[in-house]
Design an enzyme around this catalytic site. Sequence first.
Site, PDB file in Angstrom:
ATOM      1  CG  HIS A  39      -2.021   0.863   1.021  1.00 56.88           C
ATOM      2  ND1 HIS A  39      -2.248   1.956   2.139  1.00 56.88           N
ATOM      3  CD2 HIS A  39      -3.081   0.823   0.344  1.00 56.88           C
ATOM      4  CE1 HIS A  39      -3.354   2.602   1.887  1.00 56.88           C
ATOM      5  NE2 HIS A  39      -3.761   1.898   0.937  1.00 56.88           N
ATOM      6  CG  ASP A  69      18.713  12.594  -9.139  1.00 55.73           C
ATOM      7  OD1 ASP A  69      18.737  11.625  -9.974  1.00 55.73           O
ATOM      8  OD2 ASP A  69      18.786  13.739  -9.749  1.00 55.73           O
ATOM      9  CE  LYS A  96      -1.283   5.561  -0.594  1.00 52.31           C
ATOM     10  NZ  LYS A  96      -1.321   4.028  -0.970  1.00 52.31           N
ATOM     11  CE  LYS A 103      -4.172   6.828   2.927  1.00 48.32           C
ATOM     12  NZ  LYS A 103      -5.450   6.497   2.822  1.00 48.32           N
ATOM     13  CG  HIS A 120      -7.259   8.568  -0.380  1.00 47.16           C
ATOM     14  ND1 HIS A 120      -5.663   8.502  -0.468  1.00 47.16           N
ATOM     15  CD2 HIS A 120      -7.617   7.494  -0.345  1.00 47.16           C
ATOM     16  CE1 HIS A 120      -5.461   7.297  -0.673  1.00 47.16           C
ATOM     17  NE2 HIS A 120      -6.769   6.486  -0.565  1.00 47.16           N
ATOM     18  CG  ASP A 134      -0.234  16.694  23.883  1.00 47.56           C
ATOM     19  OD1 ASP A 134      -1.412  16.668  23.548  1.00 47.56           O
ATOM     20  OD2 ASP A 134       0.405  16.061  24.653  1.00 47.56           O
TER      21      ASP A 134
END
Length: 477
Positions: A219, A226, A221, A397, A395, A402
Site C-alpha cells: 500500500h 537521485d 506510495k 492519513k 483519503h 499536543d
Amino acid sequence: MFNWLPGTLAVISFVLQFSLVSVVLLTKRRQETATVAWIITIITLPYIGAILYLIFGINRVESTVKHRLRAWRRLSHRLPELSERHLLDSDRLTPLQSNMAKVATRLAESRPTMHNRVDLLHDAGIAFDEIETAIRNARSTIHLEYYIWQPDKIGTRLRDLLIEKARAGVKVRFLYDSIGSLRLSRRFIAPMREAGIEISAFVPGRGWLESWSLNLRNHRKIIIVDGEIGFTGGMNVGDEYLSRVPHFGHWSDTHLRLMGPSVLQLQMIFAEDWHCATGREISWQDDFPRPETHGHVEAQVVSGGPHMEDSVFQSLFFAAINEARHHITITTGYFVPTNALVVALECAAVRGVKVRLLLSGAKGYWYTRMAGRSSYSPLLRAGAEIWEYNRGYLHSKTLTLDGEYSLVGSPNFDSRSVFLNFEVAVAMYDKGIAEQLNSQFEIDVRQAEPIEKSLWFKRSRWQKLQENWARMFAPIL
C-alpha cells in the site's frame, strides 16, 4: 440415480469446514477477532467461505518475504552510514517526542534524523507538479513504488515523462502492486520496458501460489529522485486524486515532499521492496549519496508490514494515543480500528484529552463506513468529537499529538493497514509541521458533518444492524 450426491456433498463440506477451521485455529494471528471472523465465514458460507479463506486468509508470502529480507540485511552493511551530524540526539526532544522516537526506533529499525526539509502537499495538483519537476530534473536515478497507478490522463503523462528520462540515460525502476494497479496493461507498460525502465510487480503475484494471496497488499506510495528528493503520503497516481472523477467529487489528501537524510531512509525501504520483488540489488554508490542539510525538521521514516513480528503501526498508534496529554487529531479515510485502539481513544478522552476524528462520509465505501461507525458509540460517550467529511472523498492519513508530533503516510486507522498491508509513514518531531496539519484539520472540518451525540443514540435499529454486521468482518475488510 444421484441420491448419493447430497450426502456426499454434505460430507465433503463437513470435512472441508473442519479442516479449514483447524488451520485457522493453528495459525498465529495478531487479532483473535480475525480468527472468529474467519471461522464464522467458513461455517456460515459452505464452500464459498472456504474459497474466500484460501484466497484472502492465508499469508503465503510471509516466509518468502522474511527470507528475502534476511538475505537483504546480510548485504546492508554496505549501506553508507548517515553522518552523525544528521542523527537526532534525544536531548533535543520533548518528553513526548522522545518517547515516540523510542517506540518507532525499536519497532521499525530506523532512527530520527535532523536537517530535513518537509513540505506538506494538500493539493494534488501542486503535488503532481512537484513530482513532475523532480522527475524532469533527475540526473541519475528515479525510483517509484505505488499501490495504484492508473493508466489515465495523469498516469500516462507521468509514464511518458519517465520514458523520456530513461531514454536520456536516467536509471528508472518502477514497482507496483499487482492488485491495486490491476488496470496497468501490457500495452501500457510495453513502451516503458522498451525505453529501458526496470519494472516489477510486488509480491504476491510472481508465483502461482503467491498470486492467490490477494489479501496482502503493498500500500506504499514512494518516489525517490537521485537519492535526494523523496515523496510519500496518501496519494496514488490517478485522475481521481485531481478531483476529475465525478463519482468521488473533491478529493482530499495529504502528501509529503522530503529533502535531507530522511530521503535515504525512504530509499532503503524501496531497496528492500525492490530486492523482495526482483531478487536484485540497487547500486549503493549511485542511490545513497551523502545526505545534505536542507532544513530544520526532525523526521523518521517508519515502515511496517505482515512480514514483521510486531504490528508496527498498531503499536505506534497505540503509543501515540497514550502519550497525548492535551489533544489528538486524526484524519483517515478508512476508520475500522482494532479493539485495542478504540479502548485507547476512549481512555484518552476520559482522562481529558481532546480527541478529534475526521473520517470519510457518504463518498466512502459502505462496508468500511458501517464497520467504523460501530465504534462511534463508546467514543462519543467518552467525549471524543467525530466528523464525517461530506465535500467529497477523504483519503488523508494524518495524526498529530499536543502540537509537537505528527505522523503522515499511507496507513489508515484500520485493521488492514496495521496487520495486512505493507505501509510507510513519516514521523515528524516538529511543532511547525504539527501546527500546519492542525490548521488543515480546522479547514477540513468546516466541510464535514459533526456526529451529534444526542442524535447518534436515536438512530434506527436498521442502522445499528448494518453497523454490527459489518463490524463482524472488520478484521478481514
